[in-house]
Design an enzyme around this catalytic site. Structure first.
Site, PDB file in Angstrom:
ATOM      1  N   CYS A 121     -26.142   9.017  33.778  1.00 51.47           N
ATOM      2  CA  CYS A 121     -25.680   9.939  34.819  1.00 51.47           C
ATOM      3  C   CYS A 121     -25.607   9.228  36.171  1.00 51.47           C
ATOM      4  CB  CYS A 121     -26.562  11.193  34.865  1.00 51.47           C
ATOM      5  SG  CYS A 121     -25.821  12.550  35.816  1.00 51.47           S
ATOM      6  N   HIS A 221     -26.194  13.083  29.420  1.00 48.57           N
ATOM      7  CA  HIS A 221     -27.651  12.978  29.277  1.00 48.57           C
ATOM      8  C   HIS A 221     -28.051  12.931  27.808  1.00 48.57           C
ATOM      9  CE1 HIS A 221     -29.004  13.403  33.456  1.00 48.57           C
ATOM     10  NE2 HIS A 221     -27.959  14.199  33.614  1.00 48.57           N
ATOM     11  N   GLU A 223     -30.750  12.016  26.747  1.00 46.74           N
ATOM     12  CA  GLU A 223     -32.188  12.340  26.709  1.00 46.74           C
ATOM     13  C   GLU A 223     -32.463  13.827  26.858  1.00 46.74           C
ATOM     14  OE1 GLU A 223     -31.542  11.876  31.190  1.00 46.74           O
ATOM     15  OE2 GLU A 223     -30.484  11.635  29.286  1.00 46.74           O
TER      16      GLU A 223
END
Length: 255
Positions: A121, A221, A223
């Site tokens: 990001c 993202h 994660e």
């Protein structure tokens, strides 16, 4: 490849350890950043986690000097003056110029030394700025971020198409993927040596990579808790592969 290396070291570099004025946002960021650390440790990395706003640029370079690979994670907008922009734009967030300076220096050193680096990001945007690129300061289309919702609902799910010949596609094993993103800025002019590695359905760049250096940025993202389960693990495995290639080249050069 994914060869095992004893004491393989990964630096996970975030923006700041404290956002007392924005506790909900800070809590969300910490969940995401902690997932990167936890999954990297599970994959066998020895992780150093450091907040770039809490140290000088020189200290950040010193702390991460022994890292075999680097991940720059998400956070606030990059301070506009680093890419020739102006403040006062729509959706502008807080800025951490010290973090920007340190992370930019980190990308530039990784490029110079061939250290594998992944930007997530904001990390993608730092990569682009560090290599001379610019950013579109605001998009507001509802694809890349859910608008006017609580922070826990801000991540938008959408498709991404990877460039078939990209290192990223090789790492992820496919060209069509689903991601979660939450950004309002994107790449404008690409930095020197960078090429698009993925696009969203609206044609905007969702990933980039360097044509010669092991540097990759994803605008989404991996994660995030609801991202595809293997996405972050595959990206971390890609870093391990790049580290193995670099280590082998250095070994052959020294022989």
């Amino acid at each position: 490849m994914n060869e095992e290396f004893t004491n393989r070291m990964l630096a996970v570099v975030e923006v700041t350890t404290a956002r007392p004025d924005r506790p909900a946002y800070h809590a969300k960021v910490q969940v995401l950043n902690s997932r990167v650390v936890a999954d990297a440790e599970t994959a066998g990395w020895v992780v150093t986690r450091v907040a770039a706003a809490d140290v000088t640029a020189d200290e950040l370079l010193r702390i991460t000097a022994d890292a075999d690979a680097v991940v720059i994670v998400g956070g606030e907008d990059v301070t506009p003056h680093f890419y020739g922009g102006s403040s006062g734009y729509e959706g502008e967030t807080a800025h951490f110029a010290t973090a920007d300076e340190g992370q930019i220096a980190l990308v530039q050193r990784a490029f110079a030394l061939g250290t594998p680096l992944l930007g997530i990001c904001r990390g993608l945007q730092i990569i682009n700025v560090a290599l001379g690129g610019t950013l579109v300061q605001h998009i507001d289309d509802g694809i890349h971020k859910n608008i006017d919702v609580p922070i826990d609902q801000i991540l938008s799910t959408h498709d991404v198409t990877l460039a078939a010949d990209s290192t990223l596609a090789s790492s992820l094993g496919r060209v069509d993927i689903t991601v979660q993103s939450a950004h309002h800025q994107i790449v404008d002019r690409l930095g020197v040596g960078l090429v698009p590695a993925a696009h969203a359905p609206d044609g905007l760049i969702e990933a980039l990579e360097h044509v010669t250096a092991p540097i990759t940025g994803v605008q989404w993202h991996p994660e995030a808790p609801d991202s595809p389960a293997d996405q972050l693990a595959l990206l971390l495995a890609g870093l391990a592969d790049q580290h193995a290639i670099r280590a082998l080249a250095e070994s052959l050069a020294a022989a």
